[in-house]
Design a protein around this motif. Structure first.
Motif, PDB file in Angstrom:
ATOM      1  N   CYS A 176       0.900  -1.080  -0.055  1.00 43.20           N
ATOM      2  CA  CYS A 176       0.127  -0.052   0.086  1.00 43.20           C
ATOM      3  C   CYS A 176       0.867   1.224  -0.069  1.00 43.20           C
ATOM      4  CB  CYS A 176      -0.903  -0.128   1.356  1.00 43.20           C
ATOM      5  SG  CYS A 176      -1.852   1.681   1.458  1.00 43.20           S
ATOM      6  N   ARG A 178      -0.041   4.412   0.339  1.00 42.72           N
ATOM      7  CA  ARG A 178      -0.297   5.399   1.195  1.00 42.72           C
ATOM      8  C   ARG A 178       0.219   4.833   2.670  1.00 42.72           C
ATOM      9  NH1 ARG A 178      -2.823   7.818   5.226  1.00 42.72           N
ATOM     10  NH2 ARG A 178      -2.966   5.720   5.784  1.00 42.72           N
ATOM     11  N   CYS A 179      -0.122   3.839   2.942  1.00 42.22           N
ATOM     12  CA  CYS A 179       0.401   3.176   4.428  1.00 42.22           C
ATOM     13  C   CYS A 179       1.948   2.942   4.399  1.00 42.22           C
ATOM     14  CB  CYS A 179      -0.361   1.897   4.790  1.00 42.22           C
ATOM     15  SG  CYS A 179      -2.371   2.256   4.736  1.00 42.22           S
ATOM     16  N   CYS A 341      -6.218  -1.241  -0.783  1.00 47.27           N
ATOM     17  CA  CYS A 341      -5.911  -1.339   0.899  1.00 47.27           C
ATOM     18  C   CYS A 341      -7.130  -1.291   1.512  1.00 47.27           C
ATOM     19  CB  CYS A 341      -4.944  -0.460   0.945  1.00 47.27           C
ATOM     20  SG  CYS A 341      -4.814  -0.108   2.846  1.00 47.27           S
ATOM     21  N   CYS A 344      -7.359   1.975   3.661  1.00 49.38           N
ATOM     22  CA  CYS A 344      -7.305   3.374   3.112  1.00 49.38           C
ATOM     23  C   CYS A 344      -7.781   3.594   1.766  1.00 49.38           C
ATOM     24  CB  CYS A 344      -5.983   4.017   3.375  1.00 49.38           C
ATOM     25  SG  CYS A 344      -4.798   3.284   2.297  1.00 49.38           S
TER      26      CYS A 344
END
Ligand SMILES: [Zn+2]
Ligand SMILES: [Zn+2]
Length: 807
Positions: A176, A178-179, A341, A344
């Motif tokens: 992911c 973003r994470c 994900c 998110c």
């Protein structure tokens, strides 16, 4: 026998019993041997989000009803409650609250802030679980972030590492951006999206070769072009080379039967890695891997002039360049399913990085076998686990690039890269902070602590063993495997699956003997409950209005076990009204039983035998439904009987005897005393507070006696009396229909009837009615009652074509 007070405040009553149960240790598990068989509930430790929603009310009502039922069946029930603390949501909340980045602080300091943060949510969740009336033994409470819990998790890591069930390696994983972490297959959700597909011109010896792709940003990582070996348009190209647009780099054209000639242009760009199909092709044809995207989702040097860009940015830039050179031939929209994900919703990338894995693929056959052997409530849910296990094609990636999690107890030799693990007695350790001493075999003495941490599921998938007391209690196998693992159908693929593979790998045994599945709670309009749809109901609102027993009645009876159910205010209100009815009926009983002498046994009357026979049938039926967790049927069977047979008919018809004297009264009292107790027991798993309150006045032997520790009623076959049921049904039908008529005519129910004549053309029936003449005349206040053989009478009795009456 104490009289029930006139008034009861359900909500205050609930609070009172929650306090008393805790004070009295009513639900304490006995670790010793008291002769009872053991029953363990593998309560899933929830992530304490601070919001105990109606879905939680449904789950916990199921868990608790199972625990209460088993306790009353004579089991020594182990019902723990823990909290699953680690994870990104807390990290993000802490970053926001303190206006910091997690990398601004040393890991142990950041960790402390997370721990403090999560405690406040645990407090909220705990209060809600207590308020729902769950029969949890709070002495067993735990937090997965506690050093002692982490010690056990790390211990299991070492065991699996020893067994070669855990390895470190460079493999494609889901990432992911973003994470900024690896995530497991189970954490990838499929989402339908409208995307775009681009037709781009590659070239083969100066001729165009058109290729359609949804991921043009992956062109720099293209390692081959696949065509179907039987596709005559292209198969002559196999073995040749194609030039990649913009860079002119050459890649092989290979035969691949996975290519669908009907999709796009019929040719496929194989790159590392646009998706899982690429991963398969690379492994199958032993193609090279170009690392295009780094751990932060940024284009690497391999992307050439696009290096340093994010994925989206690189796509736009490449499309612009392709368009500028006339190589972008077509752009169309495409309905596609993409992996996102679960935390998110960001589009997942497949990247190759160095990660820790557990060998779960080698356990698939065993998972399928165990899933088929154990019990599932409802039965068909077993296929959710079986299908999921079979669908997996990667091992479980255990490592996460985060902070607030259980550390991996490993150090690496800086000189040679050898790994050294912690010793079991050193645990828990945090290699990000704790130093490794001693020399490596290579002579090196400098060690680098592992900075990756473990997937939160690695914490929570060990509960079956940890609840049982592993690894500290010698007798932990008394409680292992867990008797029941209760969970929602949405997390079978994570919770039920990880528990199973983990315990199979560690102990070569199933994690649990049965699984109880609940559905999701929908909004009041039947759609997914959400604040934005305006169909959201907050739990405290329901608790404050109707109390938790009524909320539990909604949960228990709202739908079949395993199905999704909407929250309906009407159901909670119906539950509340039923409870009022039950309270009033029991209060009446407690008053009429004040002078009841249990030592004096008397012959029961016809209607006593009638209600007792029916009650035993209800005990049998309800028990048969409780056993496989069909809570709706179990509770409805009891509730309908209590409300519509016992209260509406028996109590009415028995009143005249209860207000009289002598054996007649004693017989009715004896029936009442026996029946009320059994009915309360049938309801105790569903409405624990109210049944306890009534029981404490009417039946409890001392202050610490509890209905929840009383033994479940066994149906008494000697009370089953079909003849009494047949006769009683007829008498009750007559009383019911005469009352109805009296009511229709506007005669107050307590006003005596001048005359009542009941006719039956069937002599046997007339005789049966005559046997109930006292109950009929007294209940209906019809002193001048005649039962006549033959035709006649104005009104019919429903269900009895030969019976009529006049008044
Ligand atoms: Zn994410
Ligand atoms: Zn070394």
């Amino acid at each position: 026998m104490k009289q029930l007070p006139r008034k009861i405040d359900f909500i205050e009553n609930e609070k009172k019993w929650e306090r008393l149960w805790e004070e009295n240790g009513t639900y304490a598990y006995n670790w010793g041997d008291d002769g009872r068989p053991r029953y363990s509930v593998d309560t899933p430790p929830p992530y304490p989000s601070g919001d105990f929603h109606m879905g939680n009310v449904l789950n916990w009502t199921y868990f608790d009803m199972r625990a209460r039922y088993k306790r009353m069946r004579g089991y020594n029930v182990h019902f723990p409650q823990g909290w699953d603390c680690h994870g990104l949501p807390t990290e993000v909340a802490v970053e926001k609250a303190y206006k910091i980045r997690r990398s601004d602080l040393p890991p142990d300091e950041f960790r402390k802030l997370c721990e403090e943060w999560i405690e406040q949510y645990i407090a909220v969740m705990k209060e809600a679980v207590i308020r729902l009336g769950c029969s949890v033994d709070w002495s067993l409470e735990y937090r997965t972030m506690e050093p002692d819990y982490m010690r056990k998790v790390q211990r299991s890591f070492l065991m699996l590492y020893e067994k070669d069930m855990i390895y470190k390696g460079e493999h494609p994983i889901n990432w992911c951006p973003r994470c900024e972490t690896a995530i497991a297959d189970a954490e990838v959700e499929r989402e339908a999206r409208t995307g775009k597909i681009y037709t781009i011109a590659f070239s083969v010896e100066g001729e165009d070769l058109l290729i359609a792709t949804t991921r043009p940003e992956y062109i720099p990582a293209c390692v081959a072009i696949g065509v179907h070996p039987e596709d005559e348009r292209f198969n002559k190209l196999i073995g040749g080379e194609a030039s990649i647009p913009l860079s002119g780099r050459k890649v092989a054209i290979i035969a691949d039967d996975a290519v669908d000639p009907a999709f796009g242009t019929g040719t496929m760009m194989i790159c590392t890695y646009g998706d899982k199909a690429d991963v398969l092709a690379v492994a199958k044809y032993k193609l090279r891997v170009i690392k295009l995207i780094d751990g932060k989702g940024i284009m690497t040097a391999a992307a050439g002039e696009y290096a340093g860009m994010g994925v989206e940015e690189a796509r736009e830039a490449i499309l612009k360049d392709l368009d500028g050179t006339g190589l972008l031939r077509k752009t169309e929209s495409l309905e596609q399913e993409v992996g996102v994900c679960w935390r998110c919703d960001t589009h997942i990338e497949v990247v190759t990085t160095d990660q820790w894995f557990m060998r779960t693929m080698s356990l698939t056959d065993e998972v399928v076998k165990k899933a088929a052997e154990i019990d599932w409530y409802p039965d068909w849910m077993r296929y959710r686990l079986i299908d999921w296990a079979k669908s997996l094609d990667w091992d479980w990636v255990l490592s996460r690039q985060r902070v607030f999690a259980t550390p991996i107890p490993v150090w690496h030799c800086v000189k040679c890269g050898r790994m050294r693990t912690a010793e079991p007695e050193e645990l828990p350790v945090d290699p990000r902070v704790d130093k490794m001493e001693g020399k490596c075999e290579c002579g090196g003495a400098e060690w680098r602590g592992e900075t990756d941490v473990l997937d939160t599921w690695f914490d929570s998938s060990l509960t079956c063993a940890i609840h049982a007391g592993w690894p500290d209690r010698e007798d932990w196998r008394n409680l292992f495997p867990a008797s029941v693992h209760p969970s929602g159908h949405d997390i079978i693929r994570t919770w039920a699956y990880y528990l199973m593979v983990r315990h199979l790998a560690l102990f070569d045994e199933t994690a649990y003997d049965s699984v109880l599945i609940n559905g999701m709670v929908l909004g009041t309009d039947g759609r997914k409950m959400s604040k934005s749809l305006g169909n959201f109901v907050a739990t405290p609102e329901v608790f404050d209005k109707y109390g938790s027993d009524a909320s539990r009645l909604w949960a228990a009876t709202g739908g079949s076990t395993g199905t999704d159910i909407p929250f309906r205010w009407a159901d909670a209100e119906y539950g509340w009204r039923f409870m009022r009815k039950l309270w009033n009926a029991c209060r009446f009983a407690s008053m009429r039983l004040e002078d009841y002498d249990p030592s004096k046994e008397v012959e029961p009357g016809l209607l006593d035998r009638w209600i007792l026979s029916k009650l035993e049938g209800v005990v049998k039926e309800s028990t048969a439904e409780y056993e496989p967790c069909r809570f709706m049927n179990a509770v409805e069977t009891a509730r309908n009987f209590i409300w519509h047979v016992f209260c509406d008919h028996y109590l009415e018809a028995a009143k005249h005897r209860l207000y009289s004297e002598g054996d007649e009264k004693a017989a009715a009292q004896q029936t009442l005393h026996y029946a009320v107790r059994r009915m309360l027991q049938l309801l105790a798993p569903a409405i624990p507070h109210l049944t306890e309150e009534i029981y404490s006045h009417m039946y409890a032997d001392g202050d610490s006696d509890s209905i929840h520790l009383s033994l479940w009623p066994e149906a008494d076959e000697s009370l089953i009396d079909e003849e009494a049921e047949r006769r009683g049904d007829l008498i009750i039908a007559v009383i019911r229909d005469v009352r109805k008529e009296k009511n229709r005519m506007g005669i107050p129910l307590n006003k005596p009837l001048d005359e009542l004549k009941i006719y039956s053309a069937d002599p046997a029936e007339a005789e049966m009615i005559a046997m109930g003449i006292e109950d009929i005349s007294a209940t209906l206040k019809a002193e001048d009652l005649e039962v006549l053989e033959g035709d006649g009478g104005e009104h019919e009795v429903e269900g009895y074509p030969t019976v009529r009456f006049s008044l």
